[in-house]
Scaffold this motif. Sequence first.
Motif, mmCIF file in Angstrom:
data_model
loop_
_atom_site.group_PDB
_atom_site.id
_atom_site.type_symbol
_atom_site.label_atom_id
_atom_site.label_comp_id
_atom_site.label_asym_id
_atom_site.label_seq_id
_atom_site.Cartn_x
_atom_site.Cartn_y
_atom_site.Cartn_z
ATOM 1 N N CYS A 120 3.535 -0.498 1.516
ATOM 2 C CA CYS A 120 2.514 0.485 1.145
ATOM 3 C C CYS A 120 2.084 0.206 -0.299
ATOM 4 O O CYS A 120 2.927 0.198 -1.209
ATOM 5 C CB CYS A 120 3.096 1.889 1.260
ATOM 6 S SG CYS A 120 1.997 3.148 0.590
ATOM 7 N N TYR A 158 0.669 1.969 -2.451
ATOM 8 C CA TYR A 158 0.918 3.083 -3.367
ATOM 9 C C TYR A 158 2.395 3.130 -3.767
ATOM 10 O O TYR A 158 2.727 3.551 -4.866
ATOM 11 C CB TYR A 158 0.484 4.407 -2.720
ATOM 12 C CG TYR A 158 -0.970 4.388 -2.307
ATOM 13 C CD1 TYR A 158 -1.979 4.423 -3.254
ATOM 14 C CD2 TYR A 158 -1.331 4.309 -0.960
ATOM 15 C CE1 TYR A 158 -3.308 4.389 -2.876
ATOM 16 C CE2 TYR A 158 -2.654 4.280 -0.576
ATOM 17 C CZ TYR A 158 -3.650 4.316 -1.533
ATOM 18 O OH TYR A 158 -4.965 4.276 -1.163
ATOM 19 N N PHE A 159 3.268 2.703 -2.872
ATOM 20 C CA PHE A 159 4.696 2.596 -3.219
ATOM 21 C C PHE A 159 4.887 1.532 -4.294
ATOM 22 O O PHE A 159 5.686 1.681 -5.212
ATOM 23 C CB PHE A 159 5.506 2.235 -1.960
ATOM 24 C CG PHE A 159 6.935 1.856 -2.236
ATOM 25 C CD1 PHE A 159 7.902 2.832 -2.422
ATOM 26 C CD2 PHE A 159 7.316 0.523 -2.315
ATOM 27 C CE1 PHE A 159 9.223 2.487 -2.685
ATOM 28 C CE2 PHE A 159 8.634 0.164 -2.579
ATOM 29 C CZ PHE A 159 9.586 1.158 -2.768
ATOM 30 N N PRO A 196 1.325 8.599 -6.932
ATOM 31 C CA PRO A 196 2.496 9.360 -6.474
ATOM 32 C C PRO A 196 3.036 8.811 -5.154
ATOM 33 O O PRO A 196 2.260 8.399 -4.287
ATOM 34 C CB PRO A 196 1.949 10.781 -6.284
ATOM 35 C CG PRO A 196 0.477 10.632 -6.135
ATOM 36 C CD PRO A 196 0.074 9.386 -6.867
ATOM 37 N N CYS A 197 4.339 8.819 -5.016
ATOM 38 C CA CYS A 197 4.972 8.285 -3.790
ATOM 39 C C CYS A 197 6.318 8.972 -3.584
ATOM 40 O O CYS A 197 7.214 8.841 -4.417
ATOM 41 C CB CYS A 197 5.149 6.778 -3.922
ATOM 42 S SG CYS A 197 6.148 6.084 -2.603
ATOM 43 N N ASN A 198 6.447 9.684 -2.465
ATOM 44 C CA ASN A 198 7.707 10.393 -2.165
ATOM 45 C C ASN A 198 8.859 9.438 -1.907
ATOM 46 O O ASN A 198 10.025 9.802 -2.083
ATOM 47 C CB ASN A 198 7.525 11.261 -0.921
ATOM 48 C CG ASN A 198 6.679 12.485 -1.194
ATOM 49 O OD1 ASN A 198 6.765 13.064 -2.277
ATOM 50 N ND2 ASN A 198 5.844 12.856 -0.234
ATOM 51 N N LYS A 199 8.558 8.244 -1.444
ATOM 52 C CA LYS A 199 9.634 7.281 -1.156
ATOM 53 C C LYS A 199 10.213 6.731 -2.461
ATOM 54 O O LYS A 199 11.404 6.523 -2.588
ATOM 55 C CB LYS A 199 9.069 6.130 -0.298
ATOM 56 C CG LYS A 199 10.154 5.290 0.363
ATOM 57 C CD LYS A 199 9.572 4.167 1.160
ATOM 58 C CE LYS A 199 9.222 4.510 2.573
ATOM 59 N NZ LYS A 199 10.379 4.891 3.400
ATOM 60 N N CYS A 254 2.402 12.040 -1.678
ATOM 61 C CA CYS A 254 2.114 10.773 -0.987
ATOM 62 C C CYS A 254 0.642 10.423 -1.169
ATOM 63 O O CYS A 254 -0.229 11.102 -0.624
ATOM 64 C CB CYS A 254 2.448 10.911 0.493
ATOM 65 S SG CYS A 254 1.872 9.518 1.478
ATOM 66 N N ALA A 255 0.394 9.367 -1.920
ATOM 67 C CA ALA A 255 -1.000 8.972 -2.204
ATOM 68 C C ALA A 255 -1.687 8.391 -0.973
ATOM 69 O O ALA A 255 -2.913 8.370 -0.888
ATOM 70 C CB ALA A 255 -1.016 7.951 -3.336
ATOM 71 N N ALA A 256 -0.904 7.942 -0.006
ATOM 72 C CA ALA A 256 -1.508 7.262 1.152
ATOM 73 C C ALA A 256 -2.151 8.232 2.133
ATOM 74 O O ALA A 256 -3.120 7.888 2.807
ATOM 75 C CB ALA A 256 -0.444 6.436 1.873
ATOM 76 N N HIS A 303 -1.403 1.734 7.623
ATOM 77 C CA HIS A 303 -0.264 2.651 7.754
ATOM 78 C C HIS A 303 0.066 2.979 9.211
ATOM 79 O O HIS A 303 -0.547 2.462 10.136
ATOM 80 C CB HIS A 303 -0.515 3.901 6.899
ATOM 81 C CG HIS A 303 -0.372 3.623 5.429
ATOM 82 N ND1 HIS A 303 -1.304 2.901 4.732
ATOM 83 C CD2 HIS A 303 0.611 3.928 4.547
ATOM 84 C CE1 HIS A 303 -0.923 2.778 3.472
ATOM 85 N NE2 HIS A 303 0.249 3.395 3.329
ATOM 86 N N HIS A 319 5.247 13.715 4.664
ATOM 87 C CA HIS A 319 5.742 13.210 3.379
ATOM 88 C C HIS A 319 5.603 11.700 3.246
ATOM 89 O O HIS A 319 5.679 11.174 2.139
ATOM 90 C CB HIS A 319 7.210 13.605 3.196
ATOM 91 C CG HIS A 319 7.415 15.081 3.249
ATOM 92 N ND1 HIS A 319 7.118 15.911 2.198
ATOM 93 C CD2 HIS A 319 7.833 15.888 4.260
ATOM 94 C CE1 HIS A 319 7.362 17.160 2.533
ATOM 95 N NE2 HIS A 319 7.799 17.171 3.783
ATOM 96 N N CYS A 320 5.447 10.973 4.358
ATOM 97 C CA CYS A 320 5.328 9.513 4.281
ATOM 98 C C CYS A 320 4.773 8.955 5.586
ATOM 99 O O CYS A 320 5.167 9.388 6.675
ATOM 100 C CB CYS A 320 6.701 8.886 3.992
ATOM 101 S SG CYS A 320 6.654 7.088 3.827
ATOM 102 N N ILE A 321 3.860 7.969 5.449
ATOM 103 C CA ILE A 321 3.259 7.347 6.633
ATOM 104 C C ILE A 321 3.349 5.815 6.545
ATOM 105 O O ILE A 321 2.598 5.109 7.210
ATOM 106 C CB ILE A 321 1.787 7.786 6.815
ATOM 107 C CG1 ILE A 321 0.963 7.466 5.554
ATOM 108 C CG2 ILE A 321 1.701 9.274 7.140
ATOM 109 C CD1 ILE A 321 -0.538 7.673 5.729
ATOM 110 N N ALA A 322 4.290 5.322 5.717
ATOM 111 C CA ALA A 322 4.372 3.864 5.522
ATOM 112 C C ALA A 322 4.961 3.174 6.752
ATOM 113 O O ALA A 322 5.884 3.687 7.390
ATOM 114 C CB ALA A 322 5.228 3.551 4.303
#
Length: 322
Positions: A118, A120-121, A127-130, A137-139, A147, A155-158
């Motif tokens: 990802c 953004y990660f 911002p990135c929750n991971k 989560c910017a994605a 994704h 919270h995450c779609i990576a």
Amino acid sequence: MRPFSYAKVKTKEQAIITLTEDKTAAFIAGGTDLLGLMKDRIQTAETLIDINSLPLNKIETSATGVRIGALCRLTEVALHPDIQKHYPVISQAINQSASPQLRNMATVGGNLLQKVRCPYFRNAAFPCNKRTPGEGCAAINGYNRMHAILGTSEHCIAVHPSDLAVALTALDAIICIQGLEKERQISIHEFYLLPGDTPHKETLLKPGELIVAVEIPNNNCSRNSNYLKVRDRAAYEFALVSVALALEIENRTIITAKIAFGGVATKPWRAWELEEFLQNKPLNQNTLNFATELAIKQAKPQQHNQFKIELLKRAILRALSE
Ligand code: SF4
């Protein structure tokens, strides 16, 4: 890159004790992912523990299956005659990963633990929750063409990035893990976690533990297996969609099907419902049409990746037809 110290270890015990005692340390083997993350300051380590001298680089085959040491290089695994003959899906998945230079360096253990792609990660400006739990989560509202459409959370779609892990998921691999206590084994299906509300927790690996091997049981499907990967360019690219397939067929009837998807899910995705439907079905157009609809039943596309639904259907159709 921030300065770090370097320590070379010769035994598993030494490696595990060093990592357990030093919370700022990290293992390094091929380093193909870790060094990039350190250069971009996405991951930091004050000490790198070089595990390349550990005796974890054997491929051992037996009547019941194969055990692949975690430090085997990807190229070595893909070219091994027993892997090519009995588990072709593994060779095919590896040969469609990364580049020859990276496959020569990257190890099996490192490949299974590589970080998501990802963008953004991998860019600390977003911002990135991971990367930082609770940050956002910017994605989700960003550009999310690459994704996931399966296994996502708010919270995450990576997408999980490994091709090898998808092949191993279709083959019911077992991950062998060594900690301070004795070796423990976890099914690959349990090993990888869905993001849920803790996307920073990706696997069941505990702090200080080391993947030492992957075991793959022999079964009637593994010889008749293949890996289909669809990507934006023909080499050195991550999957938009991939399908790992192992089939046992008699007289054009599917006896058993083992199917996993990559490029579309937050963990290597086993298609349990599809497999159940295909069991004892004739391999004809009706079966294939119904199968593709079933496969995408749970899919939830993001703003920019609606196309993955149709692409997944066509990839399944092609993999099954082949
Ligand atoms: Fe981070 Fe996951 Fe969101 Fe990407 S999709 S920015 S990895 S939380």
